[in-house]
Structure formats: C-alpha cells, structure tokens
Design a protein around this motif. Structure first.
Motif, short mmCIF file in Angstrom:
data_model
loop_
_atom_site.label_atom_id
_atom_site.label_comp_id
_atom_site.label_asym_id
_atom_site.label_seq_id
_atom_site.Cartn_x
_atom_site.Cartn_y
_atom_site.Cartn_z
N ARG A 48 7.15 5.93 10.04
CA ARG A 48 6.25 6.25 11.27
C ARG A 48 5.02 6.28 10.51
NH1 ARG A 48 6.77 10.38 15.67
NH2 ARG A 48 5.43 8.91 16.99
N LEU A 49 4.83 6.79 9.39
CA LEU A 49 3.97 6.38 8.50
C LEU A 49 3.01 5.08 7.89
CD1 LEU A 49 2.67 10.32 6.83
CD2 LEU A 49 1.67 9.19 7.91
N PHE A 50 4.52 4.84 7.84
CA PHE A 50 4.10 3.36 7.26
C PHE A 50 2.56 2.27 7.21
CE2 PHE A 50 5.42 -1.27 5.83
CZ PHE A 50 5.55 -1.23 5.38
N ALA A 51 3.04 2.33 9.32
CA ALA A 51 2.20 1.03 9.39
C ALA A 51 0.05 2.04 9.05
CB ALA A 51 2.07 0.88 10.77
N PRO A 52 0.47 3.47 9.55
CA PRO A 52 -0.69 3.32 9.52
C PRO A 52 -1.42 3.80 7.60
CG PRO A 52 0.33 4.67 10.46
CD PRO A 52 1.30 3.91 10.46
N LEU A 53 -0.32 4.27 7.24
CA LEU A 53 -0.53 4.20 5.66
C LEU A 53 -1.07 2.71 5.39
CD1 LEU A 53 -1.06 6.24 3.11
CD2 LEU A 53 1.41 5.57 2.43
N MET A 54 -0.45 1.93 5.74
CA MET A 54 -1.06 0.48 5.07
C MET A 54 -2.63 0.23 5.72
SD MET A 54 1.10 -1.71 4.09
CE MET A 54 1.36 -3.18 4.40
N ALA A 55 -2.80 0.28 7.18
CA ALA A 55 -4.68 -0.26 7.66
C ALA A 55 -5.16 0.88 6.66
CB ALA A 55 -4.21 0.60 9.33
N ALA A 56 -4.85 2.06 6.58
CA ALA A 56 -5.82 2.87 5.98
C ALA A 56 -6.12 2.54 4.78
CB ALA A 56 -4.96 4.39 5.45
N ALA A 57 -5.05 2.11 3.52
CA ALA A 57 -5.09 1.51 2.51
C ALA A 57 -6.25 -0.19 3.00
CB ALA A 57 -3.97 1.31 1.91
#
Length: 410
Positions: free
Chosen positions: A185-194
């Motif tokens: 669940r963190l994968f996409a938000p972490l991609m956006a944040a990066a």
C-alpha cells in the motif's frame, strides 16, 4: 511472470510518478512567483519611497494592505478561495477546481506580504484537487481517496525534499491487512513522494538543518534534559492551541472577510513592529538569520512569543497558509533560548527537542515531528534520544485538543 499484486503496483506507479512530479512543479512555481513578488514589495517598492523593509511604517502598511487584498480575494473569488485552513487538517477532502485560482492568489499574497504562515496547506489542497479531478476523468475506476493519497504524498515529498517524511506519515494512516501488506500500500505513495522530492531537488534543495556542535555521545542526563525541553515546548504550543479557536470566534464576529483579514493584517503589522523583519514570512529563511546573529535570551524569547502570536492571528483570521513552517521557526528560537539560558544542555538537544514538541502539538503526528526534529539537527546519534523523549511527550498530549477552530455555523 508478475504476481497480481505486483501488476497492480506497477500500474499505479506511472500515475504516482506523474502526480509526484506535478505536485512538485506546482510548489516550485508558487514559491518562485512568491519570491519575485516578495522582492518587489519589500525591496524595490519601498526603495522608490526612500524606505527599507525594516521601516516600521512599511511593515505596518504592507501587512495591513496584504490583509485587505487577501480579504478581497476571499470575498469575491469563486468559492471564497477554498475552506478556512484553521478549520481543516493538513490532508483534507478534495475541494472544487473552481476555487483554486482564488486559493493560489491568496497564498501568493500571504507569502509575499509577510504573513506568518507556510505554503503547505494550500499547496496540498491544490494538488489534491487537481489529482482527483484529472484522475477521475482518465481513470474513473480509481477511487478519489487513492488520488488524494498520491497527491498528498507527492506534496510532502516536494515540501521537505525527501520521500522519507511521506513514508512515515502514511505508514500510520494506511493500515495493513492480511491480504494487502503495508509495503504494497505504501508502494505508490512512496513513488509519488520520491518523484516530488527529486523534482524539487532539481530546482532547489530544501535545507532545514541548523549548524550546531555535533552531539558526541548519548548521556542519561540528556534524556531528562530533552524531556524537559519538549515539555516546555508542548506547554507553549498548547497556549496557542487554546488561543486559536477563541481568537477565531472573536475575529469572525466582524463577518465580512475584508474587515476580518484587514484587521488581522494590521495586528500582524503591529507584531512585526515588535519582533522585526525576522518574525515575518513563513520562517524557513528567517531561521538562518537566527543562527547567523547573536541574540540575547530576552530577544529570543521575544521572537518566540511574537512569532507564535503571529501564527495564531494569521490562522484565526483565515489567511491561506500552513502552520508547520512557522512553528519550526518558533522551535528553533526556543531551542536557542534554552541553550543560552542553560549552556550545560547541548544545543543539539534543545533545538531538536523544542522542534519535536512544537511540531507534535501542531500536527499530532509523531513520525512527522520526529522527522522535523532530525531535519533541524541531522545527527543520527540523536535518534535514540528523540525516540525516548517522544514517548512522554505523546503521553502529555493524549486526549488534548488539536490546533483547529470550529467551522462557523451558517
């Protein structure tokens, strides 16, 4: 070859990257325009009248005119420039796209005019609204909440120049389940944040760190000292929490946004006369002035009180802006003051723990508070101490009111 879970993450990674980049670009454009406007209002324009930005008359005039201008935007632009940030959390529900022009103009006027608020709340609202509106057209099967999470993560990454803050924040809101692991669940938000962080770094590198002597080794006495500093910061922050809803109710008895924000601008101008130029604006650049100068304990205490009062007044009157950046300034000033008052306590302890306590009061987010404390004093040796200090600080705030005002009854 890929598991269905992996395919889902892969599909979301593309819009996550796009949203992260766009979130950062919105922030960069707003900050660049605000910087140009600020230079004109506070350097070029007063020079035409043989004045400088520290002139008492100019400070009072600029803040008052800024309040009136923001009031006109809030009153006459469609959607009243979005909801009042004093009544909303940092990550809120999507607002209609029609309110975004007014919201951006109000934010630009506040940032350039010297209002003691940061850009985080309006930028978050703009990015979430755009992501939800565009995402609903392109991929209608994706829920609005998912677009909101991606936009919020991208904005947090852009604001702080690192995806770590977003990962920490969403690790406590995206609850894991037996079917979907937390990291999925963190994968996409972490991609956006990066993506947001990397885009921001291409144009400028947000640097919150304060030059202090390195913390050499962990001592037991420093844990107690840090807990005392955090407690003082929390007590100070809770005064602001108590004042905000009462000031909000009182000032909104004026009813008309121009009167409310014009009065608020005048009060901010008076506070600016007391605290000087260093207590104006969002506070990030002004932190450098604190560390570059040699201020007495009394002067630093005055900066703390004036900046915190300006934060309450600006929030209560409905200026469009966020509270994290100015409260970090307050934490730095408080930490410097406490170190000067008791020099036996290392500055690394007083600065980091003061910031931790105040950000914790404003955000009620333990991870974000810990991140901001480490961003101010980036010393890995402090991390165990800050984690321990966080525990009694969290106990002190359990069940206490948050720094928000009630929405006026229609």
């Amino acid at each position: 070859m890929l598991h269905p879970r992996a395919r889902t993450m892969l599909v979301l990674s593309v819009p996550a990257l796009i949203i992260g980049v766009c979130s950062s670009l919105v922030l960069i454009v707003v900050m660049k325009v605000a910087a140009v406007l600020q230079k004109y209002l506070w350097v070029t324009l007063p020079a035409n009248f043989d004045l400088n930005m520290n002139s008492p008359m100019w400070i009072l005039l600029m803040l008052t005119v800024t309040g009136i201008a923001v009031g006109l935007v809030v009153r006459y632009m469609p959607g009243h420039a979005g909801p009042d940030p004093a009544t909303e959390p940092l990550i809120g529900s999507p607002v209609p796209v029609t309110v975004l022009p007014g919201l951006i103009i109000a934010l630009l006027l506040g940032l350039a005019g010297g209002v003691s608020l940061g850009p985080e709340h309006p930028i978050m609202s703009v990015n979430i609204a755009l992501a939800v509106a565009i995402g609903a057209r392109l991929l209608p099967k994706v829920a609005a909440l998912d677009w909101t999470i991606l936009a919020a993560a991208g904005t947090i990454g852009a604001l702080f120049g690192t995806p770590v803050a977003a990962a920490l924040v969403f690790s406590q809101t995206l609850n894991s389940s037996n079917d979907v692991p937390l990291w999925d669940r963190l994968f996409a938000p972490l991609m956006a944040a990066a993506a947001g962080a990397m885009t921001t770094d291409l144009f400028f590198q947000p640097d919150f760190s304060i030059p202090v002597l390195q913390y050499t080794e962990l001592r037991v006495v420093d844990i107690f000292s840090g807990a005392v500093v955090a407690t003082i910061a929390i007590a100070l922050g809770m005064v602001a929490v108590w004042c905000l809803p009462r000031a909000h109710r009182m000032i909104h008895q004026l009813k008309h946004p121009v009167f409310i924000l014009g009065t608020g601008g005048f009060l901010l101008g008076v506070l600016g006369l007391i605290g000087g130029e260093v207590t104006l604006f969002k506070g990030l650049d002004e932190m450098r002035q604190l560390t570059a100068g040699s201020f007495s304990v009394a002067t630093l205490f005055m900066f703390v009180v004036v900046k915190l009062a300006a934060l309450v007044v600006a929030s209560a009157c409905g200026f469009r802006g966020g509270r994290i950046f100015p409260v970090v300034f307050v934490g730095v000033a408080l930490g410097m003051m406490l170190h000067q008052h008791v020099e036996a306590v290392p500055a690394a302890i007083t600065l980091s723990c003061a910031v931790l306590g105040l950000v914790l009061v404003v955000t009620r987010d333990g991870w974000l508070s810990l991140f901001m404390a480490m961003a101010i004093v980036p010393d890995i040796k402090l991390l165990p101490l800050l984690c321990i200090v966080m525990l009694p600080a969290w106990l002190l705030l359990a069940g206490k009111p948050v720094m928000m005002a009630e929405k006026p009854k229609v």
